[in-house]
Design a protein around this motif. Structure first.
Motif, PDB file in Angstrom:
ATOM      1  N   MET A   1       0.845  -1.188   0.000  1.00  0.00           N
ATOM      2  CA  MET A   1       0.000   0.000   0.000  1.00  0.00           C
ATOM      3  C   MET A   1       0.880   1.238   0.000  1.00  0.00           C
ATOM      4  O   MET A   1       1.762   1.380   0.824  1.00  0.00           O
ATOM      5  CB  MET A   1      -0.877  -0.003   1.252  1.00  0.00           C
ATOM      6  CG  MET A   1      -1.847   1.138   1.282  1.00  0.00           C
ATOM      7  SD  MET A   1      -2.638   1.278   2.883  1.00  0.00           S
ATOM      8  CE  MET A   1      -1.305   1.738   3.950  1.00  0.00           C
ATOM      9  N   ARG A  46      -5.164   5.466  -2.123  1.00  0.00           N
ATOM     10  CA  ARG A  46      -4.034   4.577  -1.859  1.00  0.00           C
ATOM     11  C   ARG A  46      -3.969   3.513  -2.951  1.00  0.00           C
ATOM     12  O   ARG A  46      -5.020   3.033  -3.411  1.00  0.00           O
ATOM     13  CB  ARG A  46      -4.191   3.895  -0.492  1.00  0.00           C
ATOM     14  CG  ARG A  46      -3.851   4.801   0.691  1.00  0.00           C
ATOM     15  CD  ARG A  46      -2.353   5.087   0.752  1.00  0.00           C
ATOM     16  NE  ARG A  46      -1.998   5.982   1.828  1.00  0.00           N
ATOM     17  CZ  ARG A  46      -1.998   7.324   1.747  1.00  0.00           C
ATOM     18  NH1 ARG A  46      -2.374   7.915   0.621  1.00  0.00           N
ATOM     19  NH2 ARG A  46      -1.625   8.072   2.758  1.00  0.00           N
ATOM     20  N   HIS A  48      -2.812  -0.243  -3.936  1.00  0.00           N
ATOM     21  CA  HIS A  48      -2.448  -1.506  -3.324  1.00  0.00           C
ATOM     22  C   HIS A  48      -2.726  -2.605  -4.323  1.00  0.00           C
ATOM     23  O   HIS A  48      -3.872  -2.792  -4.747  1.00  0.00           O
ATOM     24  CB  HIS A  48      -3.267  -1.703  -2.038  1.00  0.00           C
ATOM     25  CG  HIS A  48      -2.976  -2.984  -1.344  1.00  0.00           C
ATOM     26  ND1 HIS A  48      -1.749  -3.256  -0.798  1.00  0.00           N
ATOM     27  CD2 HIS A  48      -3.729  -4.074  -1.105  1.00  0.00           C
ATOM     28  CE1 HIS A  48      -1.769  -4.460  -0.251  1.00  0.00           C
ATOM     29  NE2 HIS A  48      -2.971  -4.980  -0.428  1.00  0.00           N
ATOM     30  N   VAL A  55      -9.871   5.864   0.738  1.00  0.00           N
ATOM     31  CA  VAL A  55      -9.896   5.426   2.132  1.00  0.00           C
ATOM     32  C   VAL A  55      -9.875   6.629   3.060  1.00  0.00           C
ATOM     33  O   VAL A  55      -9.253   7.652   2.750  1.00  0.00           O
ATOM     34  CB  VAL A  55      -8.639   4.579   2.480  1.00  0.00           C
ATOM     35  CG1 VAL A  55      -9.003   3.513   3.481  1.00  0.00           C
ATOM     36  CG2 VAL A  55      -7.980   4.001   1.258  1.00  0.00           C
ATOM     37  N   GLU A  57      -8.541   8.517   6.364  1.00  0.00           N
ATOM     38  CA  GLU A  57      -7.170   8.530   6.878  1.00  0.00           C
ATOM     39  C   GLU A  57      -6.998   7.665   8.115  1.00  0.00           C
ATOM     40  O   GLU A  57      -5.933   7.072   8.339  1.00  0.00           O
ATOM     41  CB  GLU A  57      -6.753   9.972   7.177  1.00  0.00           C
ATOM     42  CG  GLU A  57      -6.215  10.651   5.934  1.00  0.00           C
ATOM     43  CD  GLU A  57      -6.167  12.160   6.047  1.00  0.00           C
ATOM     44  OE1 GLU A  57      -6.547  12.696   7.100  1.00  0.00           O
ATOM     45  OE2 GLU A  57      -5.769  12.800   5.064  1.00  0.00           O
ATOM     46  N   VAL A  60      -6.340   4.238   7.013  1.00  0.00           N
ATOM     47  CA  VAL A  60      -4.993   4.119   6.464  1.00  0.00           C
ATOM     48  C   VAL A  60      -3.996   3.918   7.587  1.00  0.00           C
ATOM     49  O   VAL A  60      -3.111   3.053   7.525  1.00  0.00           O
ATOM     50  CB  VAL A  60      -4.629   5.369   5.645  1.00  0.00           C
ATOM     51  CG1 VAL A  60      -3.152   5.348   5.265  1.00  0.00           C
ATOM     52  CG2 VAL A  60      -5.477   5.459   4.398  1.00  0.00           C
ATOM     53  N   THR A  64      -1.563   0.382   8.097  1.00  0.00           N
ATOM     54  CA  THR A  64      -0.099   0.309   8.011  1.00  0.00           C
ATOM     55  C   THR A  64       0.469  -0.810   8.867  1.00  0.00           C
ATOM     56  O   THR A  64       1.604  -1.256   8.670  1.00  0.00           O
ATOM     57  CB  THR A  64       0.525   1.631   8.459  1.00  0.00           C
ATOM     58  OG1 THR A  64      -0.116   2.059   9.651  1.00  0.00           O
ATOM     59  CG2 THR A  64       0.410   2.689   7.381  1.00  0.00           C
TER      60      THR A  64
END
Lengths: 210, 849
Positions: A1, A46, A48, A55, A57, A60, A64
């Motif tokens: 991502m 994003r 991926h 998305v 935040e 996101v 991660t």
């Protein structure tokens, strides 16, 4: 991502701009309301596995923590980059487009099925069209009960539509919700549903196909 | 004989008391020659004395007493009495005496030649009256003169009526045609009207000479005035005579028209105007019901019968006179003094005989006057044109085409800076709806020609027969075409052509106005003389409102091809013709109401062309959504409520189908605005809200939404100030306004608001019958009565207290407080205050906690 690079961003935004026009601004600046954080923040794009996701935040940040190969999807998938590095919208972005679309067409109930089986919208099936639609403008296709069915391109401008024959094409089919539908129904093993998809479409549309 | 000039004082007195007396007196005077020495009868010759039977009897009875008379020497007696010489005649003596008296010279205004005038009817008119009066005027005292002025004038005015009355009886006895009778009556009326006007004038003039001492110049003026009046009276009599003679026998007496036209050119404006009006009356009756076509050369060469020649001569003469008359009135319509009369003539002619020749010049005179700054002129001209529009049967539609085209040219020429009346009158046009349909004209079958190289005998025979048949068919066709020509009704195709011409001119005008309105114009400055004359400044877009109304009326006739362009123009007008948001309502842009009207008209046009394509006018919805906010804050016009209601009706009420998001956005915004609107407008808004909620079930989410959420299809929070209804996210909010509006001071508004809240509860929904425009109409008039209706007996006083607006309540409280006049607030004052305030703020607290 990873975030999109500049080239990719232009491609994605240009494509979206075809459908939502100046409302693209609203789409990008939109504030998320749901989420676990006290301050949800905005939305972002994003990339991926060649797919582009829209998305919030907060998601996101959480994503991660997951390894790249383990992460299957996040947020709303709005399209994918092909092997030749072209961006294509998938039907899953329909909700997003429908909320911000400038130009819409409505199809008659008799023409709904035809469109969902992948045919273009003909003049005879056209119930209503936004005034002043230019030719080759991206449009969102609605049913008469105001449910988004898919999207496509206007084959003719509104003014030209008046003079068309009933058999002429008004909207070029690009994508519709029935594309996602067969795979789902077959997975569930309910082939009977195939025969009458429109009645179920609201359900799927609301449920966000991702 | 009180009326004799010898006894002026009594004459004046009687003249004042009995105005009717004047006529009799005058007659006697003119008959008797009215000299200054009346007591002696010598002017009368023996023939003139009428001896009645009674007189004879009397003389015979008293023969003995009168015997001495036979022996009288009349000559010596007269010599004795007057100092006549024996050979001098009495008449000669009188003449001399008169000369001696007025040796000071001829009087001003005295007619130079005393030859009698021969009128058209062949009577000889002597100038006795005038000369007698003139003599009197010089020889009597000032006071006498004053009497005379009055008397003379009344006599003049009265003279017309008896004469025309006499003529009318003469006419009636002939009883030849109705028209002349009607004309008689008209003339009579005309004469009476003039009489009245004259009397008014006299009334004014009368006041002046009553001032005790009259200076010499004034006297002269007075005399001049008397003269003018006399001349006018004579002229008037002549005009009446001419009128009757022409109408009695138009063929022979048409030449009198020339005389009448000469009178039109008279220096005296009153006479000129009178001549104009009488010519108008004559022409109105003389003009035939067809247009006169000048005969072609070929026709002139042909030998014609006597009758045809007569008719032709008459027609050409009439045409000639009519032309000069028209030229005259068109010319005098430009002069300052005769303008009104001339225009009146023109307008009457246009209304009465629009089919006749020279209509073009009449129209050309009338149409430019539509932009006249004088209200009366403008009104007169527009009513004349409207009459042309309305009864096109009179002229077969040709005049309408010309008038409309002239108006279109005028608008073009003046760059749309005109009074709105010029375009408003186009609303009176009527178009035949059936003509829009395709007329099914049966096309004649193509003659099939067979070209056979070889023809058998039989075929030849057949061919002959066919030829015969063809010939017969040809003949039949000719007869048919003759019939068609003879038909009174204009052919359908011709009519269609006319209507197309009219329509194209009308729409040209409208589109031109719209186009010029797009450019933000600076208002034209008024020139100083215009300002002096009280000219009202035209707005920056004087014609836009009228054009929009007209477009709405004829929307169904607009060609579908134009629709796209028209909508484009309307769209940019609705957004003020500017793209930048900052100076959206700067000077020179369209006003809120004009923009609202643009939206309404766009919807009407699309609605009328619905068969072509169902179009979603998104842009206009967005404009309307934004204008709703401005509609509250901009200065109100009289029609603003009406326009708002119309817009609601056209866009939200009648619209077949709208987005759910959009409908919800409008529901939310309208109910928010209902707080700020007057009760009638609030009523219209709430009725629309109710209608939308009843119609679109999905929108009812807005009534029972707990905690927002994602019902709004991606837009999760409501944006109250957004520009786009589709992005407002109204479905994710709640309609709290209605519960507050349920406490509105106007009970009607409160009722509607509470029905909105309970829409989801009641399963059986009765569709509301009240439309927004209906609501405005009803409640604007009812508004004053609201106070009464709120005091219905079933309402409890406590409820009524709550319905009072806060400010009103406080003021009444203050009054009470003052009455009590105490420092500490008494218990009975505090209690209602608490009650009121708690009830008022309970809702507020609930909202904001």
């Amino acid at each position: 991502m990873r975030p999109l690079d500049e080239d990719e961003t232009t491609q994605v935004l240009e494509k979206l701009h075809k459908y939502v026009g100046s409302n693209l601004k609203h789409l990008i600046e939109r504030q998320a309301t749901d989420g676990l954080d006290s301050k949800p923040g905005g939305f972002c794009f994003r990339l991926h596995k060649q797919r582009v996701y829209y998305v919030s935040e907060s998601i996101v940040r959480r994503a991660t923590n997951i390894a790249r190969d383990k992460l299957s999807s996040l947020g709303t998938c709005i399209g994918k980059f092909t092997k030749s590095a072209k961006f294509k919208l998938t039907v899953t972005c329909l909700d997003l487009l429908a909320a911000h679309a400038k130009y819409k067409i409505w199809v008659k109930p008799s023409a709904e099925m035809s469109f969902l089986y992948g045919n273009h919208v003909l003049k005879s099936g056209l119930a209503r069209i936004t005034d002043n639609t230019p030719q080759y403008q991206g449009v969102v296709v609605y049913s008469m009960s105001d449910i988004p069915l898919g999207f496509g391109l206007a084959a003719k401008s509104t003014a030209d539509c008046r003079k068309l024959d009933p058999t002429d094409i008004v909207t070029l089919h690009q994508s519709d919700i029935a594309i996602a539908f067969p795979t789902l129904t077959i997975a569930e093993g309910t082939s009977r549903l195939l025969k009458r998809p429109p009645s179920l479409i609201p359900f799927f549309s609301q449920a966000r196909l991702f | 004989m009180p009326g004799r000039p010898g006894q002026p004082r009594s004459a004046s007195a009687s003249g004042k008391n009995m105005p009717g007396d004047g006529r009799k007196r005058k007659r006697k005077q003119t008959g008797g020659g009215g000299s200054k020495f009346p007591p002696l009868p010598p002017q009368l010759t023996d023939d003139e004395i009428e001896v009645s039977d009674e007189d004879l009897e009397f003389v015979q009875q008293h023969q003995d007493y009168a015997g001495f008379m036979a022996g009288l020497d009349s000559a010596s007696i007269s010599r004795q009495v007057m100092g006549l010489k024996p050979d001098e005649d009495v008449e000669v003596y009188y003449e001399k005496k008169a000369k001696r008296d007025d040796s000071s010279g001829p009087k001003p205004g005295e007619p130079v030649d005393d030859l009698p005038v021969k009128t058209l009817s062949g009577e000889l008119q002597y100038r006795k009256a005038s000369s007698a009066n003139a003599v009197d005027a010089t020889s009597i005292s000032m006071e006498d003169r004053r009497t005379l002025v009055r008397k003379g004038v009344t006599v003049q005015t009265d003279d017309v009526a008896p004469q025309s009355a006499a003529e009318s009886t003469e006419q009636d006895s002939k009883g030849k045609d109705k028209k002349s009778k009607m004309e008689q009556r008209k003339e009579l009326k005309l004469a009476r009207r003039k009489e009245r006007e004259e009397k008014k004038l006299v009334g004014k003039a009368e006041k002046e000479p009553r001032i005790p001492s009259i200076p010499e110049e004034d006297m002269e003026e007075l005399e001049e005035y008397v003269d003018i009046e006399k001349r006018r009276a004579e002229m008037r009599v002549m005009m009446a005579g001419m009128g009757t003679s022409i109408l009695a026998d138009p063929d022979n007496n048409l030449g009198s028209l020339r005389q009448l036209q000469e009178m039109c050119n008279d220096r005296d404006e009153t006479i000129s105007q009178l001549a104009m009006l009488s010519s108008l009356a004559i022409f109105k009756d003389l003009i035939p019901g067809y247009r006169i076509r000048p005969p072609t050369e070929k026709e002139l060469e042909m030998v014609v019968s006597k009758e045809v020649r007569r008719v032709r001569d008459f027609e050409s003469a009439l045409l000639r006179y009519y032309q000069t008359y028209i030229q005259f009135i068109v010319r005098s319509a430009k002069s300052r003094s005769k303008r009104m009369t001339a225009l009146k003539c023109i307008c009457t002619l246009l209304e009465a005989v629009p089919h006749f020749n020279f209509r073009e010049s009449l129209l050309k005179a009338v149409v430019p006057r539509l932009m006249s700054s004088d209200d009366d002129i403008c009104k007169m001209c527009s009513s004349a044109i409207i009459s042309i529009f309305k009864d096109f049967g009179k002229h077969g539609g040709e005049a309408t085409v010309e008038a409309v085209q002239l108006i279109a040219d005028l608008v073009k020429l003046r760059n749309c800076q005109l009074r709105p009346e010029a375009v408003q009158i186009l609303m009176y046009l009527s178009f035949d709806e059936d003509l829009v349909r395709e007329s099914t004209l049966a096309s004649a079958g193509q003659p099939t020609s067979k070209l056979n190289e070889k023809k058998s005998k039989r075929e030849v025979k057949r061919e002959k027969k066919a030829k015969k048949r063809e010939l017969a068919a040809k003949l039949r066709k000719e007869v048919q075409s003759d019939f068609k020509e003879a038909e009174v009704l204009p052919e359908v195709r011709e009519f269609r052509k006319q209507q197309t011409l009219i329509l194209s001119a009308v729409f040209e005008t409208y589109f031109r106005v719209l186009k010029t309105s797009l450019v933000p114009s600076v208002q034209r400055e008024l020139s100083p003389e215009e300002e002096k004359a009280g000219v009202k400044p035209l707005g920056p877009r004087p014609l836009l409102g009228a054009s929009l109304e007209g477009l709405a009326k004829y929307a169904h006739l607009i060609n579908v091809d134009f629709m796209g362009d028209l909508l484009d123009v309307l769209r940019s007008l609705a957004s003020g013709g500017k793209t930048s948001e900052e100076d959206e309502f700067a000077d020179g842009t369209t006003t809120v109401w004009e923009r609202l009207q643009c939206c309404i008209i766009a919807f009407k046009i699309v609605k009328n062309n619905m068969d072509a394509l169902n179009i979603d006018l998104r842009e206009f919805y967005v404009r309307f959504y934004n204008l709703l906010f401005h509609a509250i804050f901009v200065r109100k016009e009289e029609k603003s409520g009406q326009i708002l209601a119309e817009a609601l009706q056209a866009m939200l009420w009648e619209g077949r189908h709208t987005d759910m998001q959009r409908a919800a956005a409008f529901v939310k915004r309208l109910s928010t605005l209902a707080f700020h609107l007057e009760s009638a407008e609030a009523m219209a808004a709430l009725v629309t809200v109710r209608h939308l909620l009843v119609r679109y079930k999905k929108c009812r989410n807005i009534l029972e939404n707990d905690g927002g959420g994602t019902v709004g299809g991606g837009i999760a929070s409501y944006n109250a100030e957004g520009d786009d209804p589709d992005l407002s996210g109204a479905l994710s909010t709640i309609l709290w306004e209605t519960s507050l509006l349920a406490k509105h001071y106007n009970p009607n508004v409160a009722t509607v608001a509470s029905t909105i809240t309970s829409i989801t509860d009641s399963n059986s929904l009765v569709l509301p019958t009240l439309t927004p425009t209906g609501a405005i109409r009803e409640f604007n008039s009812v508004l004053t009565k609201v106070e009464d209706s709120s005091g219905k007996p079933k309402k409890k006083p406590a409820r009524r207290l709550r319905k009072q607006p806060l400010s009103e309540f406080m003021s009444s409280l203050q009054k009470q407080h003052k009455l009590a006049n105490t420092d500490e607030v008494s218990e009975d004052v505090v209690k209602p205050v608490e009650e009121f305030l708690t009830s008022h703020f309970k809702v507020m607290k609930a909202l904001y906690s």
